[in-house]
Each structure stands twice: as C-alpha cells, then as structure tokens.
Design an enzyme around this catalytic site. Structure first.
Site, PDB file in Angstrom:
ATOM      1  CB  CYS A 132      -0.951  -0.002   1.192  1.00 55.27           C
ATOM      2  SG  CYS A 132      -0.131  -0.293   2.771  1.00 55.27           S
ATOM      3  CG  HIS A 244      -0.599   4.441   4.266  1.00 55.58           C
ATOM      4  ND1 HIS A 244      -1.258   4.326   5.470  1.00 55.58           N
ATOM      5  CD2 HIS A 244      -0.343   3.157   3.848  1.00 55.58           C
ATOM      6  CE1 HIS A 244      -1.391   3.036   5.766  1.00 55.58           C
ATOM      7  NE2 HIS A 244      -0.851   2.314   4.801  1.00 55.58           N
TER       8      HIS A 244
END
Length: 338
Positions: A132, A244
């Site tokens: 990710c 993120h």
C-alpha cells in the site's frame, strides 16, 4: 452485448475487501454474479455492494470453477492455501497479500506505471497487487525516472492503522477512549501503544535492523521501476485511521530542480500536485479519505545535496493503496485479455 463476469472477493468483511466491493460497484464493473467470501466465523454477516446487500459465504464451500476473477484480500496464509485451488480451476487471481509480489513469474502491477507487464499474468494466472506504500510511491517516482534516472531514494512512511486491518482501527479507537477516562488499554495488535504515539516498527524486525515492511517496500519498488537505484526506508505507524503519507528524498543522476519535477508530475496519470505557491500547500491524510488520486505536495530542492528533491506524498491506503489499484488491474484484464 457487454460480457459480464463472475467475481469473488475473499476477505470481504475486512477493510480492503469491503472497499473492493464498494469500488467494483462505483465503477460499474460488468458483473454477472459477485460472491462475498470470508472465514466461517463471519457466516451470517452481510456486506454492501452498491445498493445491494450480500450474504457472506464460506471460502471452503466456494467453487472456483464458477469464478472468472478472484480478489484475494485476506492475507498470505489464506492466499497460500487457496490460490492454487483457484488457478487450477482457471480462475484469474488478483492477490493483495505479499505472497507472490517478488515471484518473477507473477506480474506486480501499478496500472499507471507498468501495465505492459500484465500480459505475463497467464504464466500462473496470478497478478500481485503491490504494498500500500509502494503503489503511491511508484505512481510518483516512475514518471520522474522516465525523464531523469533516479540514483537513490530515502523514504520515511507515516502509515495509518487501517493498514493493519479493522483490529488496528479498533485498537486506536479503544486506546484513545481509555485515555480520556484515565483507563488503560494494553496493546494487542501493535507492539506499543498507538494512541497519542508513533513508532518505527511495522512488520517483523530483521537481523539487518530493517523491518519486513521496509524490506518489502524497497524490493517491490525495484521490481516495478528497475534495479538501477537503491531505496532506504523507515516505516512509521501513526495514530491516524485512514490515509498513508510519505516523505521522499530523491537523488537523480543528472541535474533537475523542483519546478521541473512539479511540471513532470502535473502531466502524470493518477497524480494531483499542490503548488508551493498556495497557502497551506500540502495535503494531510484526513483530506484524502475517499479520494482516488495520489497527492504530491511540498516539492522542493534539497539544499544539502545536488540533483536531489524532497516531496510529500499522501493517498487513501484503502483505495489507491489497495482496492482501487486491484480493480484497475481487473478492468485492464477484461478489456484486453479475458
């Protein structure tokens, strides 16, 4: 008449599985039948698929002969046990675990970056979805590397708890709540307290001092972009639910400046750049929740080193960092290969 496909989402009750179902519905993927699959402990539960409600089915009772494409969103152990059964039934697998990412016979795909390698999927009938953090990094780094080759990259990640699944989100919520009532809530999912805290520890600690997450990021970047540069990575868990962020220091083999980097990224697929001319010219994790793009801001010259640029990347780790990327792969599959 548009061909329609039978789709299975394995791990449908998890963060990424639920988001995969959401995105398949949002993008009107041509589906004949969709199967929401999870462990036996989830039987009887329901999940949303657009305006429909799906009943959870057991993975053990799933007949892969009936499935055209299976999205595996349930971790490496499940992938290890069940993907061979799926591919033996001629089902194409898009795997979101780390199990096959460095397998030379399995393409590791970021659609904006290396779609040409997707044609190799039929060697094993498996496509690997990258880490990710690797996905937004590759989206940003590859167009720059196409212009001027990258020499080295120093990466610090700031990874939300949703990357550790629903249990990670629950732990942050419970610890935060406990602190406000002067209670204690010992860590279970994470190695240390996550509420009001950060720690540089994601994955297992290796003998060389790096974590398994840091090693994955470096090796996957090299597989996707090329082995001509090295990456030094520090992965940090932060008390954010979704989103993120990444601080990146990029050294190039030739002269380049921040203005040129910004111009290259403005023309790149899947990226939204934020100019330093604007007030508060950066993007934070809460601003990207539900967004599909990779946001790049704080683009600036490194004053301590020639041919080096600093920038800040942010994206929704459940969407582009996982589910959206895999659905984009599936779209390319049905458009050109299935």
């Amino acid at each position: 008449m548009t061909k329609k496909y039978n789709i299975a989402v394995i791990g449908a009750t998890g963060n990424v599985g639920r988001e995969t179902l959401n995105i398949l519905a949002e993008r009107n993927f041509p589906i004949n039948k969709v199967y929401a699959i999870a462990s036996d402990s989830s039987l009887g539960r329901e999940v949303s698929f657009g305006e429909k409600i799906l009943q959870i089915n057991s993975l053990k009772s799933l007949h892969f002969d009936d499935i055209d494409i299976a999205f595996f969103c349930a971790g490496s152990e499940v992938s290890k046990e069940f993907i061979p059964k799926a591919t033996a039934s001629n089902c194409v697998v898009i795997d979101k675990s780390s199990l096959f990412r460095v397998d030379n016979q399995v393409p590791l795909i970021v659609p904006e970056v290396n779609l040409s390698t997707l044609k190799e999927f039929n060697t094993k009938n498996i496509i690997a979805n990258p880490n990710c953090i690797v996905i937004p990094l590759a989206v940003a780094l590859k167009p720059l590397d196409n212009e001027i080759k990258i020499k080295r990259v120093v990466i610090s990640t700031y990874q939300s708890v949703s990357g550790a699944g629903k249990a990670g989100m629950d732990e942050l919520y419970d610890q935060t709540k406990s602190k406000y009532v002067f209670g204690e809530n010992d860590p279970k999912k994470f190695p240390k307290q996550i509420a009001f805290n950060i720690f540089p520890h994601i994955g297992d600690l290796n003998k060389d001092g790096y974590t398994s997450e840091e090693a994955k990021i470096a090796s996957e970047l090299n597989k996707i972009i090329g082995n001509h540069f090295k990456a030094s990575v520090t992965s940090v868990r932060v008390p954010v639910f979704i989103g993120h962020s990444i601080s990146v220091n990029i050294e190039f083999n030739d002269k380049i400046d921040a203005k040129e980097v910004e111009e290259i990224l403005q023309d790149a697929d899947g990226i939204v750049t934020i100019s330093n001319n604007n007030y508060l010219a950066y993007i934070s994790p809460v601003e990207v929740v539900g967004e599909d793009a990779v946001y790049v801001s704080r683009i600036r010259n490194d004053v301590s080193r020639d041919n080096t640029i600093n920038l800040w990347i942010t994206c929704d780790n459940l969407r582009k960092g996982a589910a959206l990327n895999s659905v984009q792969i599936a779209e390319e599959l049905i458009n050109n290969y299935l």
